[in-house]
Design an enzyme around this catalytic site. Sequence first.
Site, PDB file in Angstrom:
ATOM      1  N   LYS A 100      43.376  43.128  42.978  1.00  0.00           N
ATOM      2  CA  LYS A 100      42.878  41.743  42.880  1.00  0.00           C
ATOM      3  C   LYS A 100      43.499  40.973  41.723  1.00  0.00           C
ATOM      4  CE  LYS A 100      39.747  44.550  40.964  1.00  0.00           C
ATOM      5  NZ  LYS A 100      39.382  45.856  41.488  1.00  0.00           N
ATOM      6  N   GLU A 124      43.437  42.801  52.050  1.00  0.00           N
ATOM      7  CA  GLU A 124      42.024  42.930  52.457  1.00  0.00           C
ATOM      8  C   GLU A 124      41.211  43.697  51.421  1.00  0.00           C
ATOM      9  OE1 GLU A 124      40.219  41.853  55.574  1.00  0.00           O
ATOM     10  OE2 GLU A 124      38.868  42.269  53.922  1.00  0.00           O
ATOM     11  N   LYS A 200      37.986  37.806  42.115  1.00  0.00           N
ATOM     12  CA  LYS A 200      37.670  37.925  43.541  1.00  0.00           C
ATOM     13  C   LYS A 200      37.184  36.597  44.116  1.00  0.00           C
ATOM     14  CE  LYS A 200      36.735  42.894  43.396  1.00  0.00           C
ATOM     15  NZ  LYS A 200      35.687  43.902  43.115  1.00  0.00           N
ATOM     16  N   GLY A 297      34.953  52.262  45.998  1.00  0.00           N
ATOM     17  CA  GLY A 297      34.943  53.667  46.401  1.00  0.00           C
ATOM     18  C   GLY A 297      36.251  54.014  47.066  1.00  0.00           C
TER      19      GLY A 297
END
Lengths: 405, 405
Positions: A100, A124, A200, A297
Site C-alpha cells: 500500500k 487488490e 489505504k 494475514g
Amino acid sequence: MAKIAVLGYGTVGSGVVEVLETNKNSIEKRAGEGIEVKYVLDLRDFPGDPVQEKIVHDVDIIIQDKEIDVVVEVMGGIEPAFTFVKKALEAGKSVCTSNKALVAEHGPELLAMAKERNLNFMFEASVGGGIPIIRPLNQSLTADEITQITGILNGTTNYILTKMSQEGSSYEDVLKEAQDLGYAERNPEADVEGYDTCRKIAILTSLAFGSTVKFEEIQTEGITKISTADFAYAEKLGCVVKLLATSFKKDEKVYAITAPFLIDATHPLYNVNDVLNGIYIHGNVIGDVMFFGAGAGKLPTASAVVADVVDCVKHKGRNVMTLWSYEKLELGSAMEVERTFFVRIKDRAALEKAKEAFHAVQTVTVDGLDDEFGLVTANMTEQAFAQAAAQFDVAGRIRFDKTTI
Amino acid sequence: MAKIAVLGYGTVGSGVVEVLETNKNSIEKRAGEGIEVKYVLDLRDFPGDPVQEKIVHDVDIIIQDKEIDVVVEVMGGIEPAFTFVKKALEAGKSVCTSNKALVAEHGPELLAMAKERNLNFMFEASVGGGIPIIRPLNQSLTADEITQITGILNGTTNYILTKMSQEGSSYEDVLKEAQDLGYAERNPEADVEGYDTCRKIAILTSLAFGSTVKFEEIQTEGITKISTADFAYAEKLGCVVKLLATSFKKDEKVYAITAPFLIDATHPLYNVNDVLNGIYIHGNVIGDVMFFGAGAGKLPTASAVVADVVDCVKHKGRNVMTLWSYEKLELGSAMEVERTFFVRIKDRAALEKAKEAFHAVQTVTVDGLDDEFGLVTANMTEQAFAQAAAQFDVAGRIRFDKTTI
C-alpha cells in the site's frame, strides 16, 4: 504455462507460493493455463525449503528472463520495490503488489506505465487484505457516483481497540499482547499512528473519484491517545471506539480523515471486531453496500495477490482499465466539516459554561473520574469545535460517525 | 458512443434508463465512451415519458440494427426473454440481464453462445440486486477453492421474517403489509416458497464450482409454515429465523439447500434485516468474506445491470471468461447432511421418549403453548432426524445454521 517471479519471501510471499501450490488445479482452470513460480527474489537463502532452488538474489535475472510474464512484489516499503516494479513494467511484465505504501505514493505513475505497454499493474491486496474491494470499485460500482467510503482498514489497531473495549485493558497492555501474538510489529508506529490506514483510504478515494489523493494531505490521528477512560465513556454512550478512515463528497468537494471515532450499534461497522476489516460504500444509485472479511494475514492477503496474478494471466497483452489519473484531487478543508464530538473537560466547575460553548446535547459522567465530565456536542464544524475547546482544559475528544445502513 | 437497447420498461428497465442518464458523465469515463439507450422494447406505450420516442414493439428492429452493441434484458421470466437473448447473441450483441430464472435455467448455454462469438453474457443483477457478487466470484476469488456459500438472497422474505421477529406479527399480516408496500408481489409464491432464493443459490453454486447445479434438485422450503410460535421459541433460544440458501463442499461432495434456519447472534447474517441481502463465502485460503447491501429495488438492481453494460462496452469483441460449464454438478444427498434441529412436539407426555429419540441437548417451553414442547436435537443426519420425527406428533421443525466468522 505462465511463469511468474515473487519479489520477497516474507509472510505474504511465502503465502503466494503456498496458495499457488495448494489450489494449483482450480487456479489453472480459472486462469486458462497453469501458473508456475520460476524465481523468488530474497536477500536470504532458505536451505531445506522447496523454494530454495528458485531463490535468486539479483532482480535482473528476473527482469531479463523473457519467460516471466508476471512479477509479484510483496517486499513492502518504497525502495527498492519502486525501482524493481518500474524495471519489471519496462521489461514488459505485468506487476501485482500488496504494497500500500508503494501504491499510495506511486499508483497513478505505475498504472500509466502499465497502460502504455498493454500490461497491468494490480494491487487488490493493498487494501483490506483478502477482501475484494479494489476490483469491485474498479469494475462493479462503475454505474455509481460514490458519495462515501468508510472503513476499518487496519487489523492491528482494530484488534487493540476490540480488546480494550471488551476487556477494559490499557492501550499499552493490549499492544504488548498484540506484539507477542504477531498481530503488531515491534515498531507499531505505522499501524497505531494511523499511517497505514491513511494510505489505504487514499488509495480507495483515488479510485472512487478517479484522481490522486495525496495521503500526506489526509488529516490523520492514531489510537495512541485512546485510554480506558475513553472506553468507559463510550460504554455509557452505547458506543465503541474504532479507527475509521472515511472520505465523502459534499457540495462537489471531497473530504477525508483517518481518526478514532465513536460509533453506536446502528453503525454498519459496529460488529467488525478483532483483526477483521470492513468497508462500507455509499453510491448514488446502489445505495449502501458493505464488504467484510480478513483484512490481513498470510493466506487471505496471498489469496488477493494470486487473484491478481490470475487476472494478469487472463489479460495477457491487454490492459484492464483503471480510472486513476495523475490529476490531483484537492481535498476540502478539514476545518469545514460538521460533526458531533465527544469532549472530556478536566474542570467540574466549568460544566455550565462548557455546555453552552459546545451547545451540548448530553452530559456524561463516569464513576471514578470525579474531576472531569464528558459532553456530547451539537453538530458543529471542526473549526467551531476547536474555538470552543480552546477555552477549556480538554482531556480528550473523539468524533462521532453516524453512518447507518 | 455505444448504443444499447433495453428489453422491458418495468421497474428495473426504467431504473437502467434513469441510471444511465443520472450518472452519464462518470459512466462515460468508466466505459471509455458514452452509452446511449437507442431502443426500449415494451408492449406498452409511454405517452409523455421521454422514453416514448425510443419505444419499439418488435424485437427484430433491435436485433437487425447493427449499431446496437449491447442488449439489456430486464423482462423477467423464461419466455420470450430466452428467445430474445439468443437472437441478440446470434446477431453479435452482448447481453446483460437481471433475470435469475433465465440464468438458472439457461446460464451455461448462453455463456457458451457468447464465448463462441467473442461476446459477453453478464448477469450481476440476477443475484443480490446491487451487491457485487457475481463478478467477485468470477474474478476476485479465483485463487480460492470455495467451500461454503450462505446467503440471505431474497429481500421480500427477509422483510417478512424481520417484521415477524421484531413485531410478533403473523405471517399473513406481514405478507399483506409487504404487498401493500410493494415489497411483495400479489402472487408471492416465487418469493415465499423459496423458489427465487433457490435459483440464486443455484447460480452462485454453479459459478463457485464451475459446473451446472440444476435448481430443481436443490432441496427447497419456503417460509409459509413459520409461525409466531416459532419466533417465540427462537427468542428463547437467542436466535432469529432467516430464509437461508447455502451450499457447501464436504468430502468432495457439494450439498445445497434453501430453507428457514435458526441463527444466533454470532452468525454473520444475524443482523441482515428488512429487505437487505447478505452473502457469506468461505474459501480455503481467503477464509471468511461477506458482502452486504440492497438485494433488490429499482436503482440498486439497475446499478448492477449498468455496471455490466459498462463492462460489455469496455470488452467489445473480447469475452470475459466465466467458469460455468454444461457439465452437471451432482449434488450430495440431502438426507446425508448432519445438522442440529429444533423440533416442536405436540404431546407433553412424550417428553422423555422424545429427548431420547432426538438425543436432545436442550428442552424449550414457551408460556401459552402448554400442549407442546420444543427440543434442540444433537447433531444428526437429516435421515436420522426424519426417522426419529416419524414417531411423534411433530408441530414443526427448523434447522440450525452454525456458521460463525
